[in-house]
Design a protein around this motif. Structure first.
Motif, PDB file in Angstrom:
ATOM      1  N   ASP A  46       0.782  -1.312   0.003  1.00  0.00           N
ATOM      2  CA  ASP A  46      -0.003   0.009  -0.011  1.00  0.00           C
ATOM      3  C   ASP A  46       0.725   1.234  -0.117  1.00  0.00           C
ATOM      4  O   ASP A  46       0.580   2.306  -0.880  1.00  0.00           O
ATOM      5  CB  ASP A  46      -0.856   0.172   1.210  1.00  0.00           C
ATOM      6  CG  ASP A  46      -2.049  -1.236   1.197  1.00  0.00           C
ATOM      7  OD1 ASP A  46      -2.493  -1.443  -0.023  1.00  0.00           O
ATOM      8  OD2 ASP A  46      -2.611  -1.439   2.306  1.00  0.00           O
ATOM      9  N   HIS A  47       1.828   1.146   0.993  1.00  0.00           N
ATOM     10  CA  HIS A  47       2.703   2.331   1.048  1.00  0.00           C
ATOM     11  C   HIS A  47       3.727   2.747  -0.457  1.00  0.00           C
ATOM     12  O   HIS A  47       3.785   4.003  -0.742  1.00  0.00           O
ATOM     13  CB  HIS A  47       3.480   2.264   2.090  1.00  0.00           C
ATOM     14  CG  HIS A  47       3.001   2.494   3.574  1.00  0.00           C
ATOM     15  ND1 HIS A  47       2.258   3.479   3.950  1.00  0.00           N
ATOM     16  CD2 HIS A  47       2.959   1.676   4.465  1.00  0.00           C
ATOM     17  CE1 HIS A  47       1.942   3.453   4.925  1.00  0.00           C
ATOM     18  NE2 HIS A  47       1.985   2.379   5.670  1.00  0.00           N
ATOM     19  N   ALA A  48       3.850   1.674  -1.094  1.00  0.00           N
ATOM     20  CA  ALA A  48       4.703   1.864  -2.182  1.00  0.00           C
ATOM     21  C   ALA A  48       3.806   2.455  -3.257  1.00  0.00           C
ATOM     22  O   ALA A  48       4.458   3.277  -4.001  1.00  0.00           O
ATOM     23  CB  ALA A  48       5.422   0.442  -2.659  1.00  0.00           C
ATOM     24  N   LYS A  49       2.796   2.061  -3.290  1.00  0.00           N
ATOM     25  CA  LYS A  49       1.612   2.278  -4.334  1.00  0.00           C
ATOM     26  C   LYS A  49       1.419   3.951  -4.061  1.00  0.00           C
ATOM     27  O   LYS A  49       1.463   4.643  -4.971  1.00  0.00           O
ATOM     28  CB  LYS A  49       0.474   1.576  -4.163  1.00  0.00           C
ATOM     29  CG  LYS A  49      -0.453   1.851  -5.342  1.00  0.00           C
ATOM     30  CD  LYS A  49      -1.791   1.062  -5.220  1.00  0.00           C
ATOM     31  CE  LYS A  49      -2.630   1.171  -6.441  1.00  0.00           C
ATOM     32  NZ  LYS A  49      -4.070   0.454  -6.278  1.00  0.00           N
ATOM     33  N   THR A  50       1.329   4.208  -2.828  1.00  0.00           N
ATOM     34  CA  THR A  50       0.774   5.524  -2.492  1.00  0.00           C
ATOM     35  C   THR A  50       2.066   6.521  -2.873  1.00  0.00           C
ATOM     36  O   THR A  50       2.067   7.605  -3.324  1.00  0.00           O
ATOM     37  CB  THR A  50       0.705   5.780  -0.973  1.00  0.00           C
ATOM     38  OG1 THR A  50      -0.367   5.015  -0.669  1.00  0.00           O
ATOM     39  CG2 THR A  50       0.394   7.151  -0.802  1.00  0.00           C
ATOM     40  N   ASP A 184      10.737  -0.596   8.830  1.00  0.00           N
ATOM     41  CA  ASP A 184      10.112  -0.008   8.141  1.00  0.00           C
ATOM     42  C   ASP A 184      11.064   1.222   7.539  1.00  0.00           C
ATOM     43  O   ASP A 184      10.972   1.868   6.522  1.00  0.00           O
ATOM     44  CB  ASP A 184       8.781   0.679   9.116  1.00  0.00           C
ATOM     45  CG  ASP A 184       7.753   0.002   9.429  1.00  0.00           C
ATOM     46  OD1 ASP A 184       7.525  -1.183   8.750  1.00  0.00           O
ATOM     47  OD2 ASP A 184       7.067   0.452  10.429  1.00  0.00           O
ATOM     48  N   LEU A 185      12.092   1.657   8.431  1.00  0.00           N
ATOM     49  CA  LEU A 185      12.961   2.553   8.007  1.00  0.00           C
ATOM     50  C   LEU A 185      13.603   2.072   6.652  1.00  0.00           C
ATOM     51  O   LEU A 185      13.899   2.852   5.977  1.00  0.00           O
ATOM     52  CB  LEU A 185      13.995   2.796   8.973  1.00  0.00           C
ATOM     53  CG  LEU A 185      15.116   3.589   8.803  1.00  0.00           C
ATOM     54  CD1 LEU A 185      14.836   5.162   8.434  1.00  0.00           C
ATOM     55  CD2 LEU A 185      15.949   3.551  10.033  1.00  0.00           C
ATOM     56  N   ALA A 186      14.017   0.806   6.741  1.00  0.00           N
ATOM     57  CA  ALA A 186      14.554   0.425   5.452  1.00  0.00           C
ATOM     58  C   ALA A 186      13.896   0.492   4.355  1.00  0.00           C
ATOM     59  O   ALA A 186      14.449   0.714   3.334  1.00  0.00           O
ATOM     60  CB  ALA A 186      15.032  -1.057   5.673  1.00  0.00           C
ATOM     61  N   PHE A 187      12.566   0.142   4.356  1.00  0.00           N
ATOM     62  CA  PHE A 187      11.618   0.399   3.589  1.00  0.00           C
ATOM     63  C   PHE A 187      11.579   1.850   2.888  1.00  0.00           C
ATOM     64  O   PHE A 187      11.561   2.196   1.580  1.00  0.00           O
ATOM     65  CB  PHE A 187      10.267  -0.022   3.750  1.00  0.00           C
ATOM     66  CG  PHE A 187       9.166   0.014   2.823  1.00  0.00           C
ATOM     67  CD1 PHE A 187       9.071  -0.818   1.653  1.00  0.00           C
ATOM     68  CD2 PHE A 187       8.329   1.136   2.777  1.00  0.00           C
ATOM     69  CE1 PHE A 187       7.933  -0.305   0.968  1.00  0.00           C
ATOM     70  CE2 PHE A 187       7.488   1.528   1.764  1.00  0.00           C
ATOM     71  CZ  PHE A 187       7.153   0.821   0.988  1.00  0.00           C
ATOM     72  N   VAL A 193      11.883   8.384   0.609  1.00  0.00           N
ATOM     73  CA  VAL A 193      11.153   9.464   1.471  1.00  0.00           C
ATOM     74  C   VAL A 193      12.057  10.699   1.851  1.00  0.00           C
ATOM     75  O   VAL A 193      13.253  10.638   1.622  1.00  0.00           O
ATOM     76  CB  VAL A 193      10.519   8.815   2.672  1.00  0.00           C
ATOM     77  CG1 VAL A 193       9.669   7.594   2.416  1.00  0.00           C
ATOM     78  CG2 VAL A 193      11.725   8.275   3.490  1.00  0.00           C
ATOM     79  N   ASP A 194      11.410  11.659   2.090  1.00  0.00           N
ATOM     80  CA  ASP A 194      12.230  12.967   2.092  1.00  0.00           C
ATOM     81  C   ASP A 194      12.598  13.290   3.634  1.00  0.00           C
ATOM     82  O   ASP A 194      13.655  13.897   3.976  1.00  0.00           O
ATOM     83  CB  ASP A 194      11.584  14.232   1.652  1.00  0.00           C
ATOM     84  CG  ASP A 194      11.176  13.925   0.102  1.00  0.00           C
ATOM     85  OD1 ASP A 194      11.999  13.740  -0.490  1.00  0.00           O
ATOM     86  OD2 ASP A 194       9.878  14.003  -0.142  1.00  0.00           O
TER      87      ASP A 194
END
Length: 477
Positions: A46-50, A184-187, A193-194
């Motif tokens: 979901d997060h990758a798609k977003t 989650d950080l590694a992802f 992310v900024d």
């Protein structure tokens, strides 16, 4: 795209209500500059798609959109209870016990509540306050025996499974980052992310730990926001500010961990300190909470947003309003209208330079010169973002056009008050190129017109943090 009318930035949490490209595009048009991804919810897919959607909309609309990854942090929760919950009756007794890790499954007890924190009996003392379900229910410790904690119910009601547990007075034996947070950080780093916001911050060491983990992934240009939500963070605020890139006033958990009447003045103090040292600050949680279900906010909510803006916050944040609410676009529009109205009359404070060096002296000069001469905007040439952030610190009622050759800085700066980033196609290495690029970008993008006076600040050569070394008044030709 025209220079925005409001200088305060708007952070919107992206969720089921806002992750479609059409809705998100309308939110950006309405004023969103930062997209927050809450890693307490959602799968990596979901997060990758977003993230892909956000970057595509950013490129399509030719505007920077900052992506803020919000790490969940540790959370103590109640274990399994009957499906209908249990009734906590004021004045009655209840026992807390740690969940047994040797059990194959969590189960409920007739006379006790299990929690997933093994050290509760070691750390609690007689009189310790315990809050359940975001402070709705309150217990007071009356006795300790083995791993059992005996409590009196101070504020009761129906408690259901897996609600949060808070111990405001205890410095809990919990890390600021869990194994999940590290994954989650590694992802997030792999996704580009900024900014990363760190939950459960209590001391500077928590921020330094995150920095070391980021470095282990080979990243050097990721900015960190410390979420201030614990009493220990308030006590150690100065040391945290000294090592972090930005601050979030996380009023939800802060209001649970501390008496609610203290939160407004704590919020003002944090914003003031961030303004003084020149780092961005976000004011978050329940700003337009009623707009989750209603198309208009309460008057109190509008005043809350307005007061944060008048205090000097860099950004105001939407949580459930934009993630799961019925009116995500309208909530952004309301934030924008409040900001535009407040900024007309607000008198922002210009704090003295936090350092006595050439760079801060040039930054201070922006304020003195603009008091005498009217400018269309400030133009900051910056490879690292530092020059633009210092210009923002002056809190001039002028847009700051940040010209940068770095795509990472381009996205990251859109969190900073008053800054509109533009991406340079090449680095600027001479004063002649500075003037050429100012003329080309401002006039070419209808950000200014011939005859407009602009104030240019930057460093030659580019690429050196703290290398700001010139200030020029220029009339566009």
């Amino acid at each position: 795209m025209a220079i925005p009318q409001h200088l305060t930035k708007i952070v919107a949490t992206i969720g089921p209500a806002s992750r479609s490209p059409n809705v998100f595009r309308r939110m950006v048009e309405a004023g969103v500059t930062v997209a927050r991804l809450n890693f307490s919810h959602g799968s990596y897919a979901d997060h990758a798609k977003t993230i892909t959607m956000i970057r595509e909309v950013s490129e399509e609309m030719d505007v920077p959109i900052t992506i803020l990854q919000d790490l969940q942090g540790p959370k103590i929760r109640v274990g399994e209870l009957p499906p209908t919950g249990i009734k906590l009756i004021e004045g009655n007794s209840i026992t807390l016990i740690p969940i047994d890790p040797n059990q194959t499954s969590d189960r409920h007890y007739a006379d006790a509540i299990t929690i997933d924190y093994p050290y509760v009996a070691e750390e609690a003392t007689i009189g310790t306050q315990i809050l359940l379900a975001d402070g709705i229910f309150e217990l007071k410790v009356t006795g300790l025996e083995g791993n059992a904690v005996y409590c009196e119910v101070i504020k009761g009601g129906i408690l259901t499974s897996h609600k949060g547990v808070n111990f405001p007075s205890l410095n809990l034996r919990l890390p600021s980052m869990t194994e999940k947070d590290q994954q989650d950080l590694a992802f997030g780093l792999a996704q580009g992310v900024d900014w990363i916001s760190l939950s459960f911050v209590r001391q500077a060491a928590d921020v330094k730990r995150l920095k070391s983990l980021i470095a282990e992934h080979g990243k050097t240009d990721i900015s960190i926001i410390a979420k201030i939500e614990k009493p220990q963070a308030i006590a150690n605020l100065e040391e945290i500010i000294a090592v972090v890139d930005g601050i979030m006033v996380a009023r939800g958990d802060l209001g649970v961990e501390m008496p609610p009447e203290r939160v407004p003045m704590i919020q003002k103090h944090i914003i003031r300190r961030c303004n003084e040292v020149g780092i961005p600050v976000i004011t978050a949680t329940q700003m337009l909470e009623s707009m989750i279900q209603n198309p208009r906010p309460t008057r109190a909510e509008a005043s809350d947003v307005a007061n944060a803006i008048m205090d000097g916050t860099d950004a105001v944040m939407l949580s459930g309003e934009s993630a799961v609410g019925d009116y995500p676009v309208q909530a952004v529009e309301m934030m924008t209208r409040i900001a535009s109205e407040v900024e007309k009359d607000a008198s922002f404070i210009n704090y003295p330079a936090s350092r006595t060096d050439e760079v801060h002296a040039i930054s201070e000069a922006l304020h003195a010169i603009s008091d005498v001469i009217d400018f269309r905007c400030i133009v900051a040439f910056t490879a690292t973002g530092y020059t633009a952030i210092l210009a923002s610190k002056e809190r001039l009622k002028l847009p700051i056009i940040a010209l940068t050759p770095s795509i990472n800085v381009y996205h990251r700066l859109n969190l900073v008050w008053g800054v509109k980033p533009l991406l340079l196609e090449q680095e600027v290495n001479s004063f002649e190129m500075v003037i050429q690029q100012v003329e080309s970008y401002l006039i070419g993008r209808n950000l200014a017109s011939q005859g407009d006076r602009v104030l240019i600040v930057g460093g030659i050569p580019m690429g050196v943090q703290g290398g700001t070394n010139f200030l020029k008044i220029h009339i566009l030709s």
